[in-house]
Write an enzyme that holds these catalytic residues in place. Sequence first.
Site, PDB file in Angstrom:
ATOM      1  CB  SER A 233      -0.963  -0.049   1.187  1.00 30.22           C
ATOM      2  OG  SER A 233      -1.887   0.993   1.146  1.00 30.22           O
TER       3      SER A 233
ATOM      4  CG  ASP B 135      -6.694  -1.647  -3.908  1.00 29.55           C
ATOM      5  OD1 ASP B 135      -7.291  -1.096  -2.969  1.00 29.55           O
ATOM      6  OD2 ASP B 135      -5.488  -1.945  -3.872  1.00 29.55           O
TER       7      ASP B 135
ATOM      8  CG  HIS C  44      -5.476  -2.131  -0.053  1.00 29.04           C
ATOM      9  ND1 HIS C  44      -4.860  -1.551  -1.149  1.00 29.04           N
ATOM     10  CD2 HIS C  44      -4.844  -1.627   1.045  1.00 29.04           C
ATOM     11  CE1 HIS C  44      -3.906  -0.738  -0.739  1.00 29.04           C
ATOM     12  NE2 HIS C  44      -3.873  -0.765   0.588  1.00 29.04           N
TER      13      HIS C  44
END
Length: 454
Positions: free
Chosen positions: A163, A403, A431
């Site tokens: 991320s 996502d 995610h």
Amino acid sequence: MNMEVTQLEPYILKGSIKVIDRFFSVPLDYAKPDGQLIRIFVRNLIPVGEAKGSSVESDLPYLLYLQGGPGFGVDLSLSVDLGNALHQKGYQTLWLDPRGTGLSTPITADIFQATQMDDKDIAQYFKHFRADNIVRDCETIRHFLLDGKKDPEARKWSILGQSFGGFCAATYLSFHNDSLKEVFTTGGIPPMVDSPDAVYEALVLKVEQRNKVYYEKYPQDVRNVRRILDFLERNNVVLPNGGNLSVSRWLQLGMQFGSHGGIDRVHQLVFRAITDLDSLGRLSYGLLDSVQGTQSFDTNPIYAVLHEPIYCQGRTASWSAHRIIQKNDKFVWGKVKHMSDDVPIYFTGEMIFPDMFEDYHHLRPLRGAAELLANDEDWPMLYDLETLKKNKVKVNAATYYDDMYVDFGLVQQTASVIGNVEQLITNQSFHDGIRKNMDSILETLFKLSKRERD
């Protein structure tokens, strides 16, 4: 630059993993190397079962893990589980608590109160906690660990960014790519933007899709959620730590829609709240504690204060998510509540709103600083597009089509800019795929890293 390194006594975890914990003192502001220092914590995991003897252990290449967020440290359980998988690939691993998080010098509201800093000072302090300085910290650590190596290639390391950690990896590639052997990212190719507006304009559509899935799966929650919000609007509900459970804060539970099992977790909270209202006429302590526990902004203030500025390069954020979400009536309770009972109100996603700095107890002292930062345009560049275009370092990326936190379309725009990128694109992970589908994702990424062609 003055720097101290504190290395604690090593210990062994079950599974023959040697652990070395280190603290590095680094400048708060790298432009002032002799100024205020902060500490950075990094945990080194070494698979002693694979490498017996200190000389062999020291020869294992390093892979540094960069955490998502921004504003989160690394928990030991993740580092052990993911570390074991990475150790199988022949690495020793490093687990960084980025500046301001975890065991590194933390950012908390009470620290600012103790030092009697005003809003302007607090805002200026926060500006040192973006990806550019996280990467500088990484370089400080790399120099300490690897500068003694004779082979120049041995002075490089590999990184894995999850991320926001992938955003940091792109900054790393922009300004210190000669320090990197290879880059892995999971849900972490950043949008190449200079303000967050384009990000939220794209993400609000994905959040809308996830709300549709939620209400198709739990149609009874259309009326249940409306009933909960009506109760919250008519009552002053205080959470165990003194925060407010407002309409806006309840809708922020939708952030969980972007992770595996998140829709079901939100439904269980709705179900429990409705049960409380039916049996007690109010929300129980247990329910309130559960809601508070799902929302991490009180304990991770960087996540709130810098969430929009992590996209800024010479432009303001100006409460981007708040401005954009207000354009869509489905997310606006003030409009939906006047519609018929079968019209759903949509939960919001990974977004920051001004009223959070009133509703979250430990964000209240940061409200003034957050306002200053939201309207600040003095943000340095995070990416060098020309350098990224010429990139030769292998970048192996897991990209998630569905996502809800990092828009697929914007990712593809960036991937077309960065040189030497190979992607695993899947709609079978959200995610948090690296936690839920760790083995299959890593296996594919390491196959991609071979760059073998048919």
